[in-house]
Design a protein around this motif. Structure first.
Motif, short mmCIF file in Angstrom:
data_model
loop_
_atom_site.label_atom_id
_atom_site.label_comp_id
_atom_site.label_asym_id
_atom_site.label_seq_id
_atom_site.Cartn_x
_atom_site.Cartn_y
_atom_site.Cartn_z
N ILE A 21 3.24 5.69 -5.94
CA ILE A 21 3.03 5.64 -7.40
C ILE A 21 1.86 6.54 -7.81
CG2 ILE A 21 2.31 4.14 -9.31
CD1 ILE A 21 3.84 1.87 -7.95
N ASP A 22 0.79 6.53 -7.01
CA ASP A 22 -0.40 7.33 -7.33
C ASP A 22 -0.28 8.78 -6.90
OD1 ASP A 22 -1.53 5.03 -8.31
OD2 ASP A 22 -2.76 4.64 -6.55
N HIS A 23 0.88 9.18 -6.37
CA HIS A 23 1.15 10.56 -5.93
C HIS A 23 0.20 11.01 -4.82
CE1 HIS A 23 2.82 11.22 -10.28
NE2 HIS A 23 3.59 10.44 -9.53
N ARG A 24 -0.29 10.06 -4.04
CA ARG A 24 -1.10 10.43 -2.88
C ARG A 24 -0.23 10.77 -1.67
NH1 ARG A 24 -5.30 5.77 -2.19
NH2 ARG A 24 -3.84 4.56 -3.45
N SER B 79 8.30 8.67 -6.31
CA SER B 79 7.82 8.38 -7.66
C SER B 79 8.87 8.80 -8.69
CB SER B 79 6.51 9.11 -7.93
OG SER B 79 6.14 8.99 -9.28
N SER C 222 8.39 1.38 -10.83
CA SER C 222 7.73 2.67 -10.90
C SER C 222 8.22 3.64 -9.82
CB SER C 222 6.21 2.51 -10.78
OG SER C 222 5.70 1.71 -11.81
N ARG D 77 7.97 9.68 -11.63
CA ARG D 77 7.28 10.59 -12.55
C ARG D 77 6.95 11.93 -11.91
NH1 ARG D 77 4.26 5.90 -12.91
NH2 ARG D 77 2.43 6.96 -12.05
N ARG D 78 7.44 12.16 -10.71
CA ARG D 78 7.10 13.41 -10.01
C ARG D 78 8.33 13.99 -9.33
NH1 ARG D 78 2.89 13.79 -4.88
NH2 ARG D 78 3.16 16.02 -4.43
N ARG E 271 1.95 1.75 -3.52
CA ARG E 271 0.85 2.24 -4.34
C ARG E 271 0.58 3.72 -4.08
NH1 ARG E 271 -0.46 1.96 -8.86
NH2 ARG E 271 0.10 -0.23 -8.62
N LEU E 272 0.64 4.15 -2.83
CA LEU E 272 0.41 5.55 -2.50
C LEU E 272 1.46 6.45 -3.14
CD1 LEU E 272 -0.51 5.23 1.28
CD2 LEU E 272 -2.04 5.95 -0.56
N GLU F 26 0.83 -1.20 0.00
CA GLU F 26 0.00 0.00 0.00
C GLU F 26 0.86 1.25 0.00
OE1 GLU F 26 -3.42 2.40 -0.04
OE2 GLU F 26 -3.03 0.31 -0.60
#
Length: 286
Positions: free
Chosen positions: A132-135, A266, A149, A268-269, A129-130, A126
């Motif tokens: 990767i999702d930029h949360r 991430s 990722s 990507r960020r 995932r957080l 989790e």
């Protein structure tokens, strides 16, 4: 808007001009231009004083709120530019939430007292995932990640150890082995967690079966059970930090088995200034 507010609060053109450090004719001209754009009068001149119209009285609270919002944006932009203020969001695995993370958060807050932090504890997958999702901006985990990722930075390494019940007969040993633990009541985390995987491998290397009597979801629960005398908890060194701080009986496991703490971000960020500061601190301190 700032001119309108000054005239409303100070009650005249002369005082408003002095407060804004501009000439009185300039204030009068700017007020006239504002009234032309709005299409209604803001002030009436009575006995050499400016008296606000009903329209001006209706506008004034909204103007004050708008100016406060502009000031907030300007202050936040300045803080972000200078690396002050803002919010840093972190997700950590439960073990590190009780051991390593508090130490890093304390040191980061000492260096950046204006930055607020959001710290959330989640299982390993989790946390990944957080991120990767930029949360969240950063993740703090233990063990292998296995996801391309995210960018992974290795931090501290700590070895497995054992928390003994008070007065346990093995407390006289300087270290404990699989042979020592084979006949004991063992407490450990679930099979998919890094500590359990490493412990299973260590017992296999010793040619012994691993029999966990009490399986828990979090290392803090295992510590509490051991300290209450329910059995011997085998945990990673990060979980043992808080146990040692409470004065628990802790012994290293031999042969040495180490687990790695890792920092995730991430790919990507780009990191904010706040996150860069946290990464720099973690890499320097650990």
């Amino acid at each position: 808007m700032a001119l309108f507010r000054q005239v409303m609060e100070l009650g005249g053109v002369t005082a408003a001009a002095a407060a804004l450090n501009i000439s009185q004719p300039a204030v009068s001209k700017m007020l006239q231009q504002a009234e032309d754009r709005l299409g209604f009068r803001l002030f009436l001149r009575q006995r050499k004083r400016l008296v606000p119209t009903s329209e001006a009285l209706s506008l004034f609270p909204e103007v004050v709120g708008a100016l406060a919002g502009i000031e907030l944006v300007q202050r936040l932009s300045r803080d972000l530019r200078e690396g002050r203020g803002g919010l840093l969001s972190l997700a950590v695995t439960p073990t590190l939430a009780h051991g390593l993370a508090p130490r890093l958060v304390r040191q980061f807050r000492q260096a950046h007292p204006d930055v607020s932090l959001s710290l959330r504890a989640h299982p390993l997958q989790e946390v990944i995932r957080l991120v990767i999702d930029h949360r969240v901006e950063l993740g703090l985990v233990m063990g292998p990640v296995g996801d391309s990722s995210v960018m992974v930075r290795d931090l501290a390494e700590r070895e497995l150890g054992c928390v003994l019940p008070p007065g346990h007969h093995l407390a006289g040993r300087a270290a404990l082995t699989a042979q020592d633990l084979a006949a004991e009541t063992l407490i450990c985390v679930a099979p998919h967690q890094p500590v359990r995987v490493l412990l299973q491998h260590a017992f296999e290397q010793a040619g012994l079966p691993l029999a966990v009597a009490i399986e828990v979801s979090q290392s803090s629960i295992a510590c509490a059970l051991a300290e209450e005398g329910a059995g011997i908890a085998v945990l990673d060194g990060f979980a043992l930090m808080s146990a040692r701080a409470r004065g628990a009986e802790v012994r290293p496991f031999r042969p040495r088995v180490a687990v790695q703490a890792r920092l995730l971000q991430s790919r990507r960020r780009p990191l904010s200034r706040q996150a860069e500061g946290f990464v720099d601190l973690a890499m320097r301190e650990l």
